[in-house]
Design a protein around this motif. Sequence first.
Motif, PDB file in Angstrom:
ATOM      1  N   LEU A  81       0.843  -1.188   0.000  1.00 53.29           N
ATOM      2  CA  LEU A  81       0.000   0.000   0.000  1.00 53.29           C
ATOM      3  C   LEU A  81       0.880   1.239   0.000  1.00 53.29           C
ATOM      4  O   LEU A  81       2.025   1.207   0.485  1.00 53.29           O
ATOM      5  CB  LEU A  81      -0.905   0.017   1.239  1.00 53.29           C
ATOM      6  CG  LEU A  81      -1.846  -1.173   1.433  1.00 53.29           C
ATOM      7  CD1 LEU A  81      -2.666  -0.983   2.706  1.00 53.29           C
ATOM      8  CD2 LEU A  81      -2.759  -1.358   0.237  1.00 53.29           C
ATOM      9  N   ASN A  82       0.341   2.350  -0.513  1.00 54.93           N
ATOM     10  CA  ASN A  82       1.096   3.607  -0.448  1.00 54.93           C
ATOM     11  C   ASN A  82       0.801   4.317   0.866  1.00 54.93           C
ATOM     12  O   ASN A  82       0.082   3.791   1.726  1.00 54.93           O
ATOM     13  CB  ASN A  82       0.789   4.500  -1.658  1.00 54.93           C
ATOM     14  CG  ASN A  82      -0.682   4.908  -1.731  1.00 54.93           C
ATOM     15  OD1 ASN A  82      -1.397   4.926  -0.734  1.00 54.93           O
ATOM     16  ND2 ASN A  82      -1.133   5.241  -2.927  1.00 54.93           N
ATOM     17  N   LYS A 103      -1.106   6.596   1.574  1.00 54.30           N
ATOM     18  CA  LYS A 103      -2.503   6.970   1.770  1.00 54.30           C
ATOM     19  C   LYS A 103      -3.411   5.762   1.988  1.00 54.30           C
ATOM     20  O   LYS A 103      -4.628   5.900   2.075  1.00 54.30           O
ATOM     21  CB  LYS A 103      -3.003   7.773   0.561  1.00 54.30           C
ATOM     22  CG  LYS A 103      -2.319   9.127   0.404  1.00 54.30           C
ATOM     23  CD  LYS A 103      -2.905   9.887  -0.771  1.00 54.30           C
ATOM     24  CE  LYS A 103      -2.241  11.262  -0.924  1.00 54.30           C
ATOM     25  NZ  LYS A 103      -2.804  12.009  -2.085  1.00 54.30           N
ATOM     26  N   GLY A 104      -2.809   4.580   2.064  1.00 49.25           N
ATOM     27  CA  GLY A 104      -3.589   3.378   2.299  1.00 49.25           C
ATOM     28  C   GLY A 104      -4.208   2.772   1.063  1.00 49.25           C
ATOM     29  O   GLY A 104      -5.034   1.864   1.158  1.00 49.25           O
ATOM     30  N   ALA A 105      -3.818   3.264  -0.113  1.00 49.69           N
ATOM     31  CA  ALA A 105      -4.302   2.714  -1.373  1.00 49.69           C
ATOM     32  C   ALA A 105      -3.275   1.730  -1.923  1.00 49.69           C
ATOM     33  O   ALA A 105      -2.099   1.756  -1.545  1.00 49.69           O
ATOM     34  CB  ALA A 105      -4.541   3.829  -2.383  1.00 49.69           C
ATOM     35  N   ILE A 106      -3.713   0.862  -2.825  1.00 43.93           N
ATOM     36  CA  ILE A 106      -2.777  -0.077  -3.442  1.00 43.93           C
ATOM     37  C   ILE A 106      -1.791   0.685  -4.307  1.00 43.93           C
ATOM     38  O   ILE A 106      -2.169   1.495  -5.154  1.00 43.93           O
ATOM     39  CB  ILE A 106      -3.532  -1.129  -4.269  1.00 43.93           C
ATOM     40  CG1 ILE A 106      -4.355  -2.030  -3.350  1.00 43.93           C
ATOM     41  CG2 ILE A 106      -2.550  -1.965  -5.091  1.00 43.93           C
ATOM     42  CD1 ILE A 106      -5.133  -3.118  -4.069  1.00 43.93           C
ATOM     43  N   GLN A 107      -0.531   0.423  -4.090  1.00 40.81           N
ATOM     44  CA  GLN A 107       0.543   1.096  -4.836  1.00 40.81           C
ATOM     45  C   GLN A 107       0.677   0.469  -6.220  1.00 40.81           C
ATOM     46  O   GLN A 107       0.835  -0.735  -6.356  1.00 40.81           O
ATOM     47  CB  GLN A 107       1.861   0.946  -4.062  1.00 40.81           C
ATOM     48  CG  GLN A 107       3.066   1.590  -4.718  1.00 40.81           C
ATOM     49  CD  GLN A 107       4.322   1.390  -3.886  1.00 40.81           C
ATOM     50  OE1 GLN A 107       4.273   1.444  -2.654  1.00 40.81           O
ATOM     51  NE2 GLN A 107       5.437   1.135  -4.546  1.00 40.81           N
ATOM     52  N   THR A 126       0.973  -3.667  -9.560  1.00 36.30           N
ATOM     53  CA  THR A 126       1.293  -3.533  -8.135  1.00 36.30           C
ATOM     54  C   THR A 126       2.736  -3.974  -7.890  1.00 36.30           C
ATOM     55  O   THR A 126       3.483  -4.267  -8.835  1.00 36.30           O
ATOM     56  CB  THR A 126       0.349  -4.398  -7.286  1.00 36.30           C
ATOM     57  OG1 THR A 126       0.682  -5.787  -7.454  1.00 36.30           O
ATOM     58  CG2 THR A 126      -1.112  -4.174  -7.679  1.00 36.30           C
ATOM     59  N   THR A 127       3.104  -4.068  -6.631  1.00 34.21           N
ATOM     60  CA  THR A 127       4.455  -4.523  -6.279  1.00 34.21           C
ATOM     61  C   THR A 127       4.608  -6.033  -6.447  1.00 34.21           C
ATOM     62  O   THR A 127       5.719  -6.560  -6.281  1.00 34.21           O
ATOM     63  CB  THR A 127       4.782  -4.121  -4.836  1.00 34.21           C
ATOM     64  OG1 THR A 127       3.698  -4.504  -3.972  1.00 34.21           O
ATOM     65  CG2 THR A 127       4.991  -2.617  -4.725  1.00 34.21           C
ATOM     66  N   ALA A 128       3.532  -6.742  -6.738  1.00 30.00           N
ATOM     67  CA  ALA A 128       3.597  -8.160  -7.109  1.00 30.00           C
ATOM     68  C   ALA A 128       3.544  -8.243  -8.635  1.00 30.00           C
ATOM     69  O   ALA A 128       2.648  -7.682  -9.267  1.00 30.00           O
ATOM     70  CB  ALA A 128       2.437  -8.946  -6.498  1.00 30.00           C
ATOM     71  N   THR A 131      -7.010   2.242  -5.972  1.00 28.59           N
ATOM     72  CA  THR A 131      -5.678   2.817  -6.169  1.00 28.59           C
ATOM     73  C   THR A 131      -5.639   4.310  -5.847  1.00 28.59           C
ATOM     74  O   THR A 131      -4.567   4.909  -5.830  1.00 28.59           O
ATOM     75  CB  THR A 131      -5.201   2.623  -7.620  1.00 28.59           C
ATOM     76  OG1 THR A 131      -6.059   3.365  -8.501  1.00 28.59           O
ATOM     77  CG2 THR A 131      -5.224   1.151  -8.008  1.00 28.59           C
ATOM     78  N   ASP A 132      -6.804   4.922  -5.633  1.00 28.23           N
ATOM     79  CA  ASP A 132      -6.915   6.322  -5.216  1.00 28.23           C
ATOM     80  C   ASP A 132      -6.126   7.263  -6.124  1.00 28.23           C
ATOM     81  O   ASP A 132      -5.377   8.119  -5.663  1.00 28.23           O
ATOM     82  CB  ASP A 132      -6.454   6.484  -3.758  1.00 28.23           C
ATOM     83  CG  ASP A 132      -6.913   7.811  -3.163  1.00 28.23           C
ATOM     84  OD1 ASP A 132      -7.936   8.352  -3.626  1.00 28.23           O
ATOM     85  OD2 ASP A 132      -6.238   8.311  -2.236  1.00 28.23           O
ATOM     86  N   ARG A 133      -6.356   7.130  -7.426  1.00 28.74           N
ATOM     87  CA  ARG A 133      -5.754   8.090  -8.362  1.00 28.74           C
ATOM     88  C   ARG A 133      -6.804   9.160  -8.670  1.00 28.74           C
ATOM     89  O   ARG A 133      -6.854  10.173  -7.977  1.00 28.74           O
ATOM     90  CB  ARG A 133      -5.253   7.352  -9.607  1.00 28.74           C
ATOM     91  CG  ARG A 133      -3.982   6.532  -9.298  1.00 28.74           C
ATOM     92  CD  ARG A 133      -3.497   5.692 -10.449  1.00 28.74           C
ATOM     93  NE  ARG A 133      -4.300   4.480 -10.615  1.00 28.74           N
ATOM     94  CZ  ARG A 133      -4.006   3.523 -11.492  1.00 28.74           C
ATOM     95  NH1 ARG A 133      -2.945   3.644 -12.289  1.00 28.74           N
ATOM     96  NH2 ARG A 133      -4.756   2.434 -11.583  1.00 28.74           N
TER      97      ARG A 133
END
Length: 461
Positions: A281-282, A284-288, A295-297, A307-309
């Motif tokens: 997560l970033n 802000k608590g959203a998926i990075q 994502t990081t995977a 993702t809160d964009r």
Amino acid sequence: MTTYDYDLFVIGAGSGGVRAARLTALDGKRVAIAEEHRVGGTCVIRGCVPKKFMVMASEVSHALHIAEGYGWSFDNARFDWPTFLQAKDVEIARLSGIYAANLGKAGVELIHGRAVLRDAHTIEILGKDQTITAERILIATGGRPWVPDNLPGIEHAITSEEAFHLPELPKRILIAGGGYIAVEFAGIFAGLGVETTLIYRGPNILRGFDDDVRAHLAGEIEKRGVKVILGCQHEKLEKTETGIVNHLENGMAIETDVVMFATGRVPHVKDLGLETAGVALNDKGAIQVDTYSRTTADNIWAIGDVTDRINLTPVAIREAVAFHQTVYRDTPTAFDYEAVASAVFSQPPVGVVGLTEAEARHTCAKGVDVYLTRFRPMKYAFTGSDERVLMKLVVDAETQRVVGVHIVGPESPEMIQLAAIAVKAGLTKAQWDATCAVHPTMAEELVTLKDKQTPASMSAG
């Protein structure tokens, strides 16, 4: 070579997840999608669509008031909440059914249940003793309302999701929040005859919007009967025999039948098993995610509000298309977040695209030119109404590109869609001016604004 149950598994059957699943299945891939609630997601089931129906229902009272000025008379006009709820629910069920049917036609397997990641390729469907593997996973779980869980009495409040299913229309409501959801529901309930109070802890509503828009709309919604209290928030909620008492920090105590918190939304990431799958997560608590929604995977992507964009349904859909092009068409595609238009279905509504004046002053090296007008719409000429429209163009002083358009008034969401084409295309103020007006319309003001604001006119306005 590892064999998986599916080529793609999508978690969340909202607008973004459904679009990605359908496009991928139509390419011949094995695709499944899981949804823990109803197919259609926030927008269709508990967001944009039912809210717009509520807006349209509530606007009728204002239309009746205007009609009287044109010589119409209405006897015993009344609104029946249960009748509206039934009609709205029937239509939402129809739309949800269409989403589900389209998934089936594309060859997507629909799984009703909550999906949780057990590792980067394994998904468990809770309560069904079902474990599934997938080569790639797309997370499109959207967002959920946020409420301050440490506020005494918060259990007596509702959120926007419950507002769609109130068993009866309240006589009094207090809405906490100053964002678009709070402002929209304030207009809805006021239009339906509910005594409506809006409180917000900030200095003005619609944080992030242009300051002229914020100030103008705050005044206009009060003309529609919404009582606005700024710079204030709750101390506690107290349930009584006659309602709920809102104890505010300024010492006021306001009793209402319903209290609704519209204090923001957060990405729906809780208990998804993200850590076990290597999804970070970033701050802000959203998926990075990266530019391509990865994502990081390595084999997991995420799109939409999670993702809160830019948290808008059309953006989620475009992100879904970009994901499909990137992953399954070997055409790396990143969605362009510049100059995305948006609307607030307040009463009157708001339409905006591009930069606010403040943003433009920080961005444009040689400063900005501002063109602004306020006027009474022609449709109110006979009604005695003092409601006014605001239109504002923000122009880069060096390039003369129109970099921001801001409208408050009737039909502004419809106008802003077309204005967005011009802003996205980078047209200059001269090109706007060279466009012949359509008369008599409100929109013609957008191509007839000639006088730049001066420091004196700004202070006077």
